[in-house]
Design an enzyme around this catalytic site. Sequence first.
Site, PDB file in Angstrom:
ATOM      1  N   LYS A   1       0.730  -1.313   0.050  1.00 28.13           N
ATOM      2  CA  LYS A   1       0.067  -0.078  -0.021  1.00 28.13           C
ATOM      3  C   LYS A   1       0.863   1.192   0.075  1.00 28.13           C
ATOM      4  CE  LYS A   1      -2.090   2.307   4.007  1.00 28.13           C
ATOM      5  NZ  LYS A   1      -1.513   3.375   4.242  1.00 28.13           N
ATOM      6  N   ASN A   2       1.788   1.254   0.938  1.00 27.93           N
ATOM      7  CA  ASN A   2       2.564   2.614   1.145  1.00 27.93           C
ATOM      8  C   ASN A   2       3.632   2.856  -0.093  1.00 27.93           C
ATOM      9  OD1 ASN A   2       0.892   3.200   3.373  1.00 27.93           O
ATOM     10  ND2 ASN A   2       2.530   2.519   4.708  1.00 27.93           N
TER      11      ASN A   2
ATOM     12  N   ARG B   1      -3.954  10.095   3.661  1.00 30.70           N
ATOM     13  CA  ARG B   1      -2.565  10.605   3.751  1.00 30.70           C
ATOM     14  C   ARG B   1      -1.729  10.938   2.579  1.00 30.70           C
ATOM     15  NH1 ARG B   1      -1.083  13.848   7.552  1.00 30.70           N
ATOM     16  NH2 ARG B   1       1.301  13.867   7.911  1.00 30.70           N
TER      17      ARG B   1
ATOM     18  N   CYS C   1      -5.117   8.207   9.157  1.00 31.74           N
ATOM     19  CA  CYS C   1      -5.671   7.626  10.304  1.00 31.74           C
ATOM     20  C   CYS C   1      -5.293   8.644  11.514  1.00 31.74           C
ATOM     21  CB  CYS C   1      -4.886   6.409  10.683  1.00 31.74           C
ATOM     22  SG  CYS C   1      -5.354   4.891   9.867  1.00 31.74           S
TER      23      CYS C   1
ATOM     24  N   ARG D   1       0.021  14.877  12.921  1.00 28.20           N
ATOM     25  CA  ARG D   1       0.880  14.502  11.584  1.00 28.20           C
ATOM     26  C   ARG D   1       1.028  15.581  10.693  1.00 28.20           C
ATOM     27  NH1 ARG D   1      -1.985   8.992   9.399  1.00 28.20           N
ATOM     28  NH2 ARG D   1       0.098   8.724   8.692  1.00 28.20           N
ATOM     29  N   PRO D   2       2.087  16.493  11.195  1.00 31.93           N
ATOM     30  CA  PRO D   2       2.597  17.657  10.572  1.00 31.93           C
ATOM     31  C   PRO D   2       3.022  17.088   9.288  1.00 31.93           C
ATOM     32  CG  PRO D   2       4.175  17.252  12.310  1.00 31.93           C
ATOM     33  CD  PRO D   2       3.090  16.120  12.520  1.00 31.93           C
ATOM     34  N   ILE D   3       3.204  18.346   8.223  1.00 33.21           N
ATOM     35  CA  ILE D   3       3.963  18.015   7.071  1.00 33.21           C
ATOM     36  C   ILE D   3       5.186  19.085   6.864  1.00 33.21           C
ATOM     37  CG2 ILE D   3       2.067  16.879   5.810  1.00 33.21           C
ATOM     38  CD1 ILE D   3       1.719  19.572   4.413  1.00 33.21           C
TER      39      ILE D   3
ATOM     40  N   GLN E   1       8.139  18.949   7.227  1.00 34.27           N
ATOM     41  CA  GLN E   1       9.655  18.464   6.638  1.00 34.27           C
ATOM     42  C   GLN E   1       9.272  18.251   5.345  1.00 34.27           C
ATOM     43  OE1 GLN E   1      12.442  18.006   8.525  1.00 34.27           O
ATOM     44  NE2 GLN E   1      10.919  19.037   9.914  1.00 34.27           N
TER      45      GLN E   1
ATOM     46  N   ASP F   1       3.552  -0.180  11.788  1.00 34.20           N
ATOM     47  CA  ASP F   1       2.488  -0.461  11.509  1.00 34.20           C
ATOM     48  C   ASP F   1       1.931  -1.634  11.619  1.00 34.20           C
ATOM     49  OD1 ASP F   1       2.300   2.178  10.448  1.00 34.20           O
ATOM     50  OD2 ASP F   1       2.854   1.491   8.375  1.00 34.20           O
TER      51      ASP F   1
ATOM     52  N   ILE G   1       6.890   6.392  17.328  1.00 33.27           N
ATOM     53  CA  ILE G   1       6.735   6.942  15.868  1.00 33.27           C
ATOM     54  C   ILE G   1       5.607   8.001  15.830  1.00 33.27           C
ATOM     55  CG2 ILE G   1       6.314   6.883  13.428  1.00 33.27           C
ATOM     56  CD1 ILE G   1       9.006   5.638  13.944  1.00 33.27           C
TER      57      ILE G   1
ATOM     58  N   ARG H   1      -9.067   0.063   3.900  1.00 34.57           N
ATOM     59  CA  ARG H   1      -8.250   1.092   3.281  1.00 34.57           C
ATOM     60  C   ARG H   1      -6.917   0.377   3.077  1.00 34.57           C
ATOM     61  NH1 ARG H   1      -6.641   5.094   6.970  1.00 34.57           N
ATOM     62  NH2 ARG H   1      -5.041   5.067   5.411  1.00 34.57           N
TER      63      ARG H   1
HETATM   64  N1  EPU Z   1       6.660  14.234  10.866  1.00 37.57           N
HETATM   65  C1  EPU Z   1       6.946  15.416  11.309  1.00 37.57           C
HETATM   66  N2  EPU Z   1       6.887  16.234  10.360  1.00 37.57           N
HETATM   67  C2  EPU Z   1       6.697  15.613   8.922  1.00 37.57           C
HETATM   68  C3  EPU Z   1       6.615  14.329   8.590  1.00 37.57           C
HETATM   69  C4  EPU Z   1       6.459  13.910   9.802  1.00 37.57           C
HETATM   70  O1  EPU Z   1       7.102  15.965  12.351  1.00 37.57           O
HETATM   71  O2  EPU Z   1       6.772  16.546   8.128  1.00 37.57           O
HETATM   72  C5  EPU Z   1       6.841  13.292  12.039  1.00 37.57           C
HETATM   73  C6  EPU Z   1       5.519  12.373  12.204  1.00 37.57           C
HETATM   74  O3  EPU Z   1       4.647  13.262  13.135  1.00 37.57           O
HETATM   75  C7  EPU Z   1       5.820  11.188  12.911  1.00 37.57           C
HETATM   76  C8  EPU Z   1       7.297  10.759  12.219  1.00 37.57           C
HETATM   77  O4  EPU Z   1       7.681  11.885  11.588  1.00 37.57           O
HETATM   78  O5  EPU Z   1       6.222  11.291  14.248  1.00 37.57           O
HETATM   79  C9  EPU Z   1       7.243   9.675  11.011  1.00 37.57           C
HETATM   80  O6  EPU Z   1       6.256  10.166  10.134  1.00 37.57           O
HETATM   81  P1  EPU Z   1       6.341   9.880   8.568  1.00 37.57           P
HETATM   82  O7  EPU Z   1       6.236  10.965   7.756  1.00 37.57           O
HETATM   83  O8  EPU Z   1       7.331   8.772   8.355  1.00 37.57           O
HETATM   84  O9  EPU Z   1       4.778   9.268   8.404  1.00 37.57           O
HETATM   85  P2  EPU Z   1       3.956   9.262   7.077  1.00 37.57           P
HETATM   86  O10 EPU Z   1       4.927   9.333   5.768  1.00 37.57           O
HETATM   87  O11 EPU Z   1       2.901  10.378   7.432  1.00 37.57           O
HETATM   88  C10 EPU Z   1       3.805   6.725   6.663  1.00 37.57           C
HETATM   89  C11 EPU Z   1       2.895   5.580   6.436  1.00 37.57           C
HETATM   90  C12 EPU Z   1       2.337   5.370   7.924  1.00 37.57           C
HETATM   91  C13 EPU Z   1       3.597   4.840   8.528  1.00 37.57           C
HETATM   92  C14 EPU Z   1       4.354   5.800   8.658  1.00 37.57           C
HETATM   93  C15 EPU Z   1       5.845   5.418   9.509  1.00 37.57           C
HETATM   94  C16 EPU Z   1       1.884   6.207   3.939  1.00 37.57           C
HETATM   95  C17 EPU Z   1       0.957   6.692   3.514  1.00 37.57           C
HETATM   96  N3  EPU Z   1       1.748   6.160   5.640  1.00 37.57           N
HETATM   97  O12 EPU Z   1       3.230   7.750   7.297  1.00 37.57           O
HETATM   98  O13 EPU Z   1       1.722   4.258   7.480  1.00 37.57           O
HETATM   99  O14 EPU Z   1       3.025   4.582   9.995  1.00 37.57           O
HETATM  100  O15 EPU Z   1       4.791   6.125   7.378  1.00 37.57           O
HETATM  101  O16 EPU Z   1       6.374   4.264   8.915  1.00 37.57           O
HETATM  102  O17 EPU Z   1       3.082   5.998   3.488  1.00 37.57           O
HETATM  103  C18 EPU Z   1      -0.446   2.924   7.763  1.00 37.57           C
HETATM  104  O18 EPU Z   1      -0.173   2.209   6.658  1.00 37.57           O
HETATM  105  O19 EPU Z   1      -1.215   2.260   8.589  1.00 37.57           O
HETATM  106  C19 EPU Z   1       0.297   4.082   8.217  1.00 37.57           C
HETATM  107  C20 EPU Z   1      -0.035   4.945   9.095  1.00 37.57           C
END
Ligand code: EPU
Length: 402
Positions: A6-7, A77, A101, A106-108, A110, A289, A311, A381
Site C-alpha cells: 500500500k505505502n 494521507r 488515520c 501528523r505535521p507536514i 518536513q 504499522d 513514531i 483502506r
Molecule cells: N513528521 C514530522 N513532520 C513531517 C513529517 C513527519 O514531524 O513533515 C513526524 C510524524 O509526526 C511522525 C514521524 O515524523 O512522528 C514519522 O512520520 P512519517 O512522515 O514517516 O509518516 P507518514 O509518511 O505520514 C507513513 C505511512 C504510515 C506509517 C509511517 C511510518 C504512508 C501513506 N503512511 O506515514 O502508515 O505509519 O509512514 O512508517 O506511507 C499505515 O499504513 O497504517 C500508516 C499509518
Amino acid sequence: VISGAKNAAVAILPATLLIDGVCTIENVPNISDIKISCEILKKLGAKITWQDEHTITIDTTNITTTKAPLDLTSKFRASYYIIGAMLSRKGEVEVGMPGGCKLGARPIDQHIKGFEALGANVTIEHGAVLVEAESLKAANIFFDVVSVGATINVMIAATMAEGTTVLENVAKEPHVVDVANFLNSMGADIKGAGTDVIRIKGVNELVGCNYSVIPDQIEAGTFMIAAAATKGDVTITNIIPKHLESISAKLIEMGAIVKEGDDSVRVTVDNELRGVNVKTAPYPGFPTDVQQPMSVLLSITKGRSLVTESIWENRHKHTDELKKMGAMIKVEGRTAIIDGVEKLEGAKVIATDLRAGAAMVIAGLIANGETEIVDIEHIDRGYPHIEEKFRSLGADIRRVVR
Ligand code: EPU
C-alpha cells in the site's frame, strides 16, 4: 499470498503525474486508498484503465488542472504525493490538507522544508496547501525527523530539478526504495535509496514505464502475527523475507518458529510463547504499522510485555477495545504495559484505525465466542480481501452488509 505494498503504491500512482505519457503499474493492492488515489488522478485529467484486478494503466498526457479536489485529498494521507509530482510537472499545485488515520499530530513541515529548499513557495489557507515555483533548483536538505512521506515527496519533486539534490537523514523503508526504483525506471537518476543519504541528479525528462510494486511488508507481518497468535501453521508467500527481519526476530524471541524461504516465510508455534518488549522504530526497526497486531499477540502471551510506540503519539487506542475482550493492558504515555491473559472473550469492538482494525481481526480469531468489529472501512483502506484470505486459512469470518 501477500498483495502489493500500500505505502509504495499510494506514492507510485501520484508519481506518474511527473510524465506526459503512459505508465502501467502491476501488483497494485485492491484497497480503498488506491481507489481514492485513482479518483484524484482522474479529476486532474489522467486516464485510468484497469487491465485486471492488480494492474493499472495510467495515461497522464492531458492533465487539465493543478487543483486536486479538496474533499478527496483531505480524506487520506498519501494525497501529499500529488504535491511533489505536480510541482515538478506544472510548477503549481493545490491539495486539501492530507488526512489519514488519527494517530496524533501528523505535521507536514518536513515536506514543506524540502519544497522550499528546492525553491517553491508554500501557503496553507482554509484547509488547502498551495505550492508553486517558477523553477526547481537542487538543494542539500537535512531532515529534522526521519519521515517516510517527506523523503518520498521531496525525492519525487527533485527528479527534474536543476542540479544534484542531496537528502540526508532520510527514511530507509522498503517502500522508499521501491518508489526510487520506479522513478529510476522512468529515467530519473536517484542513488542511495535504502541508506541515510539519497542523491538525485535532476534529469530533463522522464518517460512512461511498466513497473511492479513490491510485496506489502505490513500485510505480511500482520499474517505472521496472526499465525503465531492462533498457534497455526501458515506459509506466507510473495514476500521479501529481508523486509520482515525485525518481525521474524521478535517472533523467534517469543519462542515461535519462523522459517524463511526465497520469497516466503512459514510461521508455526509448538510451545508456550514468552512475553517480550517491543519498541517501534524507523526501518530496519520494528514497524509501527504492525505494533497494534503485535500487542494482540502479547495480550495472550504469558508474562509482562512492554510495547513502546516511538513514531506516533497516539497509537494505543486499540488497547481500549482489547480491554473489552478481557486483555490486561495499562497505557502510560507511549508505552502499553501488557500482562498476558489465558484467553480473550468475544465482544463488539471498534476498528479505530487501519492497523487497529487488523489487530481486532486477530483478537476475534483467538477469542472465545463471537467478535463483531464495526467501522471496518478503516481495514479496507489497507488490507485487500482480508476476510477471504483469513477464511482460506480456516477462519470463521464474514462481512456483514447492513
Ligand atoms: N513528521 C514530522 N513532520 C513531517 C513529517 C513527519 O514531524 O513533515 C513526524 C510524524 O509526526 C511522525 C514521524 O515524523 O512522528 C514519522 O512520520 P512519517 O512522515 O514517516 O509518516 P507518514 O509518511 O505520514 C507513513 C505511512 C504510515 C506509517 C509511517 C511510518 C504512508 C501513506 N503512511 O506515514 O502508515 O505509519 O509512514 O512508517 O506511507 C499505515 O499504513 O497504517 C500508516 C499509518
